[in-house]
Design a protein around this motif. Structure first.
Motif, PDB file in Angstrom:
ATOM      1  N   PHE A   1       0.803  -1.215   0.000  1.00 15.28           N
ATOM      2  CA  PHE A   1       0.000   0.000   0.000  1.00 15.28           C
ATOM      3  C   PHE A   1       0.842   1.273   0.000  1.00 15.28           C
ATOM      4  O   PHE A   1       0.301   2.369   0.077  1.00 15.28           O
ATOM      5  N   ASP A   2       2.147   1.147  -0.091  1.00 15.99           N
ATOM      6  CA  ASP A   2       3.077   2.283  -0.144  1.00 15.99           C
ATOM      7  C   ASP A   2       2.829   3.249   1.018  1.00 15.99           C
ATOM      8  O   ASP A   2       2.730   4.468   0.839  1.00 15.99           O
ATOM      9  N   LEU A   3       2.785   2.702   2.215  1.00 18.12           N
ATOM     10  CA  LEU A   3       2.433   3.495   3.389  1.00 18.12           C
ATOM     11  C   LEU A   3       3.604   4.257   3.993  1.00 18.12           C
ATOM     12  O   LEU A   3       3.397   5.137   4.830  1.00 18.12           O
ATOM     13  N   ASP A   4       4.827   3.925   3.605  1.00 14.71           N
ATOM     14  CA  ASP A   4       5.981   4.624   4.155  1.00 14.71           C
ATOM     15  C   ASP A   4       6.437   5.788   3.285  1.00 14.71           C
ATOM     16  O   ASP A   4       7.464   6.408   3.561  1.00 14.71           O
ATOM     17  N   ALA A   5       5.695   6.075   2.241  1.00 17.99           N
ATOM     18  CA  ALA A   5       6.058   7.187   1.355  1.00 17.99           C
ATOM     19  C   ALA A   5       5.927   8.526   2.069  1.00 17.99           C
ATOM     20  O   ALA A   5       5.203   8.666   3.048  1.00 17.99           O
ATOM     21  N   ASP A   6       6.660   9.511   1.571  1.00 20.46           N
ATOM     22  CA  ASP A   6       6.536  10.888   2.041  1.00 20.46           C
ATOM     23  C   ASP A   6       5.797  11.672   0.964  1.00 20.46           C
ATOM     24  O   ASP A   6       6.408  12.159   0.005  1.00 20.46           O
ATOM     25  N   PRO A   7       4.471  11.797   1.067  1.00 22.08           N
ATOM     26  CA  PRO A   7       3.708  12.442  -0.015  1.00 22.08           C
ATOM     27  C   PRO A   7       4.057  13.908  -0.203  1.00 22.08           C
ATOM     28  O   PRO A   7       3.896  14.451  -1.297  1.00 22.08           O
ATOM     29  N   TYR A   8       4.557  14.559   0.856  1.00 21.72           N
ATOM     30  CA  TYR A   8       4.890  15.976   0.731  1.00 21.72           C
ATOM     31  C   TYR A   8       6.121  16.164  -0.153  1.00 21.72           C
ATOM     32  O   TYR A   8       6.152  17.068  -0.994  1.00 21.72           O
ATOM     33  N   ALA A   9       7.125  15.316   0.024  1.00 21.35           N
ATOM     34  CA  ALA A   9       8.320  15.407  -0.814  1.00 21.35           C
ATOM     35  C   ALA A   9       7.976  15.091  -2.270  1.00 21.35           C
ATOM     36  O   ALA A   9       8.443  15.766  -3.201  1.00 21.35           O
ATOM     37  N   VAL A  10       7.157  14.061  -2.476  1.00 20.32           N
ATOM     38  CA  VAL A  10       6.775  13.675  -3.837  1.00 20.32           C
ATOM     39  C   VAL A  10       5.970  14.788  -4.498  1.00 20.32           C
ATOM     40  O   VAL A  10       6.273  15.213  -5.630  1.00 20.32           O
ATOM     41  N   ASP A  11       4.943  15.266  -3.804  1.00 18.92           N
ATOM     42  CA  ASP A  11       4.067  16.282  -4.409  1.00 18.92           C
ATOM     43  C   ASP A  11       4.790  17.600  -4.642  1.00 18.92           C
ATOM     44  O   ASP A  11       4.504  18.311  -5.611  1.00 18.92           O
ATOM     45  N   GLU A  12       5.735  17.939  -3.766  1.00 17.72           N
ATOM     46  CA  GLU A  12       6.479  19.182  -3.950  1.00 17.72           C
ATOM     47  C   GLU A  12       7.295  19.144  -5.235  1.00 17.72           C
ATOM     48  O   GLU A  12       7.301  20.100  -6.013  1.00 17.72           O
ATOM     49  N   ARG A  13       7.995  18.018  -5.475  1.00 18.30           N
ATOM     50  CA  ARG A  13       8.815  17.913  -6.686  1.00 18.30           C
ATOM     51  C   ARG A  13       7.952  17.838  -7.934  1.00 18.30           C
ATOM     52  O   ARG A  13       8.168  18.577  -8.907  1.00 18.30           O
TER      53      ARG A  13
END
Length: 431
Positions: A268-280
């Protein structure tokens, strides 16, 4: 905090300490090894895993993925070092230098968290919990729980937050809250899982927004079944603290709990950092509207990397036939779930990829070197470039894959897998 002997998340609302009384540690294990106990309010031992380990391909990143998968508990530090291709001393030195704790301390912190989950959500006897969490003895278990939580195991159980319906019995399964950071596009993940669901191994039930994903699991000691709910805690879903997915796990052998949870987190990709991904990605004019439409979109992984690799190569229909002909039947079917996907050895005489997985030529375990895996996959008959990219993205959890044919830009590194997910999601909406 030096004045209290407690370590917290940086965002913990319980205290506002003076800066001179605060030390910072990169991991819970590092804080615990300095004699600090976990805060009972913010539970820093239970935060989502670091997204850094998904990105990194070096020894420390690979080691952390393997420790999370339970390798130290099953094979010891020597087994971890052998899998990494280094000496135990080298692994100890690198982990301690960067994380403030060696593999034993990191595994100990993980065992303590697993024990807390079992103590506070089930009525299992304390002795069974000790060994299920990976401790070598009840004495070691008792000493660790006291050191980490400043409570005895029975005291920790008594301190559990009250939930409706009481604690679960082993027959009812282990209830879990699979935490994540920030916004989470659960619908997109469940849409993908529903489209891929393999008869006999997986199913998705319910209406969109309130679906349940279920599947069988092949784990190191035995098998299991898990059910994960799409609906999450709405009041927290869009906060910076994040939320969680509710799950219930049925295990034949409780020693598989840590590994099962880690593999579900990868799926489920639960350890992702959505803020870092969405910012880039959101800084790119082409992707910005897609990111605004789906903040926190995840790039799902795989519950069983070897199973996923075979499925990626043969396709869904052929995979269903393999399950029917070679899968391991469940002792008692659970609704539509009837089999565990066959091990590579059972398919070795039929598929070159299965043979390569069975003899170790291709490694897809938690600590596999992604570049080595890709090189060996490309040498296997019947595995094309599209399958290699998909296996790297999903089975190996690589966040930076550019699938062949997808208009993915190098400027989107190190999150090209997420960019591809945004493009595919937008394409599905247009169709």
């Amino acid at each position: 905090m030096s004045t209290t002997g407690i370590y917290c998340r940086p965002s913990c609302p319980a205290v506002t300490p003076k800066r001179q009384n605060v030390s910072f540690y990169p991991t819970a294990a590092a804080a615990q090894s300095r004699g600090f106990r976990a805060c009972r309010r913010c539970r820093p031992d239970a935060v989502p895993g670091s997204a850094e380990w998904n990105v990194r391909a070096d020894v420390v990143g690979r080691a952390m993925r393997m420790i999370g998968d339970g390798v130290v508990d099953r094979e010891g530090v020597g087994g971890l070092a052998t899998r990494l291709g280094y000496s135990a001393r080298q692994v100890q030195r690198q982990l301690t230098a960067e994380l403030g704790a060696g593999p034993v301390a990191l595994a100990r912190a993980q065992r303590a968290h697993t024990a807390r989950v079992l103590l506070q959500t089930t009525d299992l006897p304390v002795t069974e919990i000790a060994f299920a969490a990976g401790f070598a003895s009840v004495r070691q278990f008792n000493d660790t729980i006291r050191a980490v939580y400043e409570l005895t195991p029975t005291g920790l159980r008594a301190a559990a937050p009250k939930r409706g319906g009481g604690r679960a019995t082993p027959a009812a399964g282990i209830p879990l809250r699979l935490a994540h950071r920030g916004p989470y596009q659960a619908a997109a993940v469940f849409d993908l899982l529903a489209a891929e669901a393999l008869p006999g191994v997986e199913d998705v039930r319910g209406e969109r927004g309130a679906r349940t994903y279920r599947r069988t699991l092949r784990l190191p000691h035995a098998g299991g079944i898990v059910a994960v709910e799409e609906r999450g805690p709405r009041r927290r879903a869009d906060t910076r603290e994040g939320g969680w997915l509710e799950a219930r796990l049925h295990l034949t052998d409780l020693r598989d709990l840590t590994t099962a949870v880690q593999r579900l987190r990868g799926l489920f990709d639960l350890d992702a950092d959505p803020y870092a991904v969405d910012e880039r990605l959101g800084a790119d004019p082409r992707l910005a509207p897609l990111v605004r439409a789906r903040p926190g979109l995840r790039s799902p992984g795989a519950a069983d990397p070897e199973e996923f690799a075979v499925r990626a190569v043969v396709g869904r229909a052929a995979a269903a036939r393999l399950v029917a002909e070679h899968g391991t039947p469940l002792p008692s079917p659970c609704g539509t779930l009837t089999h565990v996907f066959p091990e590579p050895a059972a398919l070795a005489d039929r598929l070159p990829l299965a043979a390569a997985l069975a003899d170790g030529t291709v490694r897809l375990d938690a600590g596999a070197d992604r570049d080595d895996a890709e090189r060996h996959l490309r040498a296997v008959a019947g595995v094309d470039a599209a399958a290699v990219a998909l296996i790297r993205m999903r089975a190996l959890g690589d966040p930076d894959v550019a699938p062949p044919g997808a208009p993915v830009d190098d400027a989107w590194r190190p999150w090209r897998s997420y960019a591809a997910r945004h493009l595919w999601a937008a394409e599905r909406e247009r169709v």
